[in-house]
Design a protein around this motif. Structure first.
Motif, PDB file in Angstrom:
ATOM      1  N   SER A  53       0.772  -1.028  -0.070  1.00 42.07           N
ATOM      2  CA  SER A  53      -0.104   0.030   0.139  1.00 42.07           C
ATOM      3  C   SER A  53       0.770   1.207   0.038  1.00 42.07           C
ATOM      4  O   SER A  53       0.434   2.026  -0.883  1.00 42.07           O
ATOM      5  N   GLN A  54       2.110   1.103   0.567  1.00 47.23           N
ATOM      6  CA  GLN A  54       2.959   2.322   0.674  1.00 47.23           C
ATOM      7  C   GLN A  54       3.474   2.488  -0.489  1.00 47.23           C
ATOM      8  O   GLN A  54       3.707   3.612  -1.196  1.00 47.23           O
ATOM      9  N   LYS A  55       3.875   1.529  -1.342  1.00 45.90           N
ATOM     10  CA  LYS A  55       4.422   1.544  -2.829  1.00 45.90           C
ATOM     11  C   LYS A  55       3.567   2.085  -3.716  1.00 45.90           C
ATOM     12  O   LYS A  55       3.922   3.177  -4.590  1.00 45.90           O
ATOM     13  N   SER A  59       1.001   4.256  -2.840  1.00 43.69           N
ATOM     14  CA  SER A  59       0.986   5.610  -2.386  1.00 43.69           C
ATOM     15  C   SER A  59       2.030   6.315  -3.141  1.00 43.69           C
ATOM     16  O   SER A  59       1.915   7.513  -3.592  1.00 43.69           O
ATOM     17  N   ILE A  60       3.347   5.723  -2.818  1.00 45.36           N
ATOM     18  CA  ILE A  60       4.505   6.338  -3.498  1.00 45.36           C
ATOM     19  C   ILE A  60       4.633   6.646  -4.936  1.00 45.36           C
ATOM     20  O   ILE A  60       4.851   7.714  -5.539  1.00 45.36           O
ATOM     21  N   LEU A  61       4.108   5.707  -5.541  1.00 43.38           N
ATOM     22  CA  LEU A  61       3.928   5.501  -7.171  1.00 43.38           C
ATOM     23  C   LEU A  61       2.794   6.785  -7.407  1.00 43.38           C
ATOM     24  O   LEU A  61       2.885   7.394  -8.717  1.00 43.38           O
ATOM     25  N   LEU A  62       1.778   6.579  -6.767  1.00 42.94           N
ATOM     26  CA  LEU A  62       0.671   7.677  -7.279  1.00 42.94           C
ATOM     27  C   LEU A  62       0.989   9.245  -6.995  1.00 42.94           C
ATOM     28  O   LEU A  62       0.675   9.789  -7.665  1.00 42.94           O
ATOM     29  N   ALA A  63       2.138   9.173  -6.059  1.00 41.63           N
ATOM     30  CA  ALA A  63       2.596  10.505  -6.198  1.00 41.63           C
ATOM     31  C   ALA A  63       3.025  11.189  -7.390  1.00 41.63           C
ATOM     32  O   ALA A  63       3.106  12.448  -7.561  1.00 41.63           O
ATOM     33  N   ALA A  64       3.679  10.295  -8.180  1.00 45.21           N
ATOM     34  CA  ALA A  64       4.109  10.780  -9.701  1.00 45.21           C
ATOM     35  C   ALA A  64       3.186  11.544 -10.493  1.00 45.21           C
ATOM     36  O   ALA A  64       3.479  12.282 -11.049  1.00 45.21           O
ATOM     37  N   SER A  65       1.800  10.857 -10.124  1.00 43.10           N
ATOM     38  CA  SER A  65       0.602  11.459 -11.041  1.00 43.10           C
ATOM     39  C   SER A  65       0.355  12.848 -10.854  1.00 43.10           C
ATOM     40  O   SER A  65      -0.495  13.534 -11.653  1.00 43.10           O
ATOM     41  N   ALA A  78       8.421   8.714  -0.685  1.00 35.83           N
ATOM     42  CA  ALA A  78       9.048   7.701   0.047  1.00 35.83           C
ATOM     43  C   ALA A  78       9.585   8.184   1.588  1.00 35.83           C
ATOM     44  O   ALA A  78       9.576   7.772   2.323  1.00 35.83           O
ATOM     45  N   TYR A  79      10.192   9.470   1.443  1.00 40.41           N
ATOM     46  CA  TYR A  79      11.038  10.281   2.617  1.00 40.41           C
ATOM     47  C   TYR A  79       9.574  10.348   3.606  1.00 40.41           C
ATOM     48  O   TYR A  79       9.926  10.003   4.866  1.00 40.41           O
ATOM     49  N   ALA A  80       8.616  10.788   3.190  1.00 39.54           N
ATOM     50  CA  ALA A  80       7.518  10.985   4.102  1.00 39.54           C
ATOM     51  C   ALA A  80       6.820   9.619   4.869  1.00 39.54           C
ATOM     52  O   ALA A  80       6.562   9.468   6.070  1.00 39.54           O
ATOM     53  N   TYR A  81       7.281   8.479   4.411  1.00 41.48           N
ATOM     54  CA  TYR A  81       6.828   7.342   4.826  1.00 41.48           C
ATOM     55  C   TYR A  81       8.025   6.761   5.762  1.00 41.48           C
ATOM     56  O   TYR A  81       8.075   5.769   6.487  1.00 41.48           O
ATOM     57  N   GLY A  82       9.200   7.550   5.672  1.00 44.43           N
ATOM     58  CA  GLY A  82      10.438   7.020   6.535  1.00 44.43           C
ATOM     59  C   GLY A  82      11.582   6.339   5.703  1.00 44.43           C
ATOM     60  O   GLY A  82      12.497   5.651   6.499  1.00 44.43           O
TER      61      GLY A  82
END
Length: 189
Positions: A28-30, A32-38, A129-133
């Motif tokens: 789920s984090q992955k 979310s991280i990839l959706l940030a690209a959009s 990714a950084y926001a997730y730590g």
């Protein structure tokens, strides 16, 4: 600037892929991280980029390409150097290759603008990714220019591999680098 955004932008640093390990982002984090690209700027909504995830089962094939590329560039490379080239594909729990896609049937958007959009998408990914730590690092190299990489990832003539993105838990870090002062990159016309 919002305090959180400032901490996010200025707190993130490049982490060498060899210093990134398990655990990596959850599924789920992955996502979310990839959706940030959009959320990257994208003139004409053409999505002039994509990201290919290199799973564990494909890492050996990528390592073989790194090995072959080094051998082709340097026929005197030692066994240790060739193994190190191969091992680069095994670093970090989450690995992507960023691909620029220059195909545009309307031909209205410049190659430079498409690259800027890709750069923004990459920045969104590494900030998320950084926001997730997690730590992240970008890597490139001459192998990206090889026919072997193009063939491995089945890239078309209008696609270019730009860089690898590695994401994972920071195992070891160098001291923070001193960021450039405003006068080093800003002037007034």
């Amino acid at each position: 600037m919002d305090h959180f955004a400032e901490k996010l932008i200025h707190g993130r640093t490049h982490i060498s892929p060899k210093r990134l390990g398990d655990p990596g982002p959850s599924e789920s984090q992955k996502e979310s991280i990839l959706l940030a690209a959009s959320a990257a700027p994208d003139h004409g909504r053409k999505v002039p980029w994509h990201f290919i995830e290199i799973q564990e089962s494909s890492r050996a094939s990528l390592g073989d390409v790194f090995y072959q590329c080094l051998l082709e560039r340097d026929q005197s490379a030692t066994t240790i150097q060739l193994q190190e080239a191969r091992d680069k594909a095994l670093r970090g729990p989450l690995l992507f290759i960023a691909i620029a896609n220059y195909h545009d049937t309307s031909d209205q958007i410049s190659k430079q603008e498409k690259l800027i959009s890709l750069g923004c998408a990459i920045q969104n990914i590494i900030l998320s990714a950084y926001a997730y730590g997690y730590g992240s690092g970008l890597s490139s190299g001459r192998a990206l220019e090889s026919i072997y990489i193009r063939n491995l990832f089945q890239l078309s003539d209008h696609e270019d591999p730009i860089c690898f993105i590695t994401i994972g838990t920071v195992l070891k870090n160098k001291p923070d680098r001193i960021r450039p002062g405003l006068s080093e990159y800003h002037s007034i016309f």
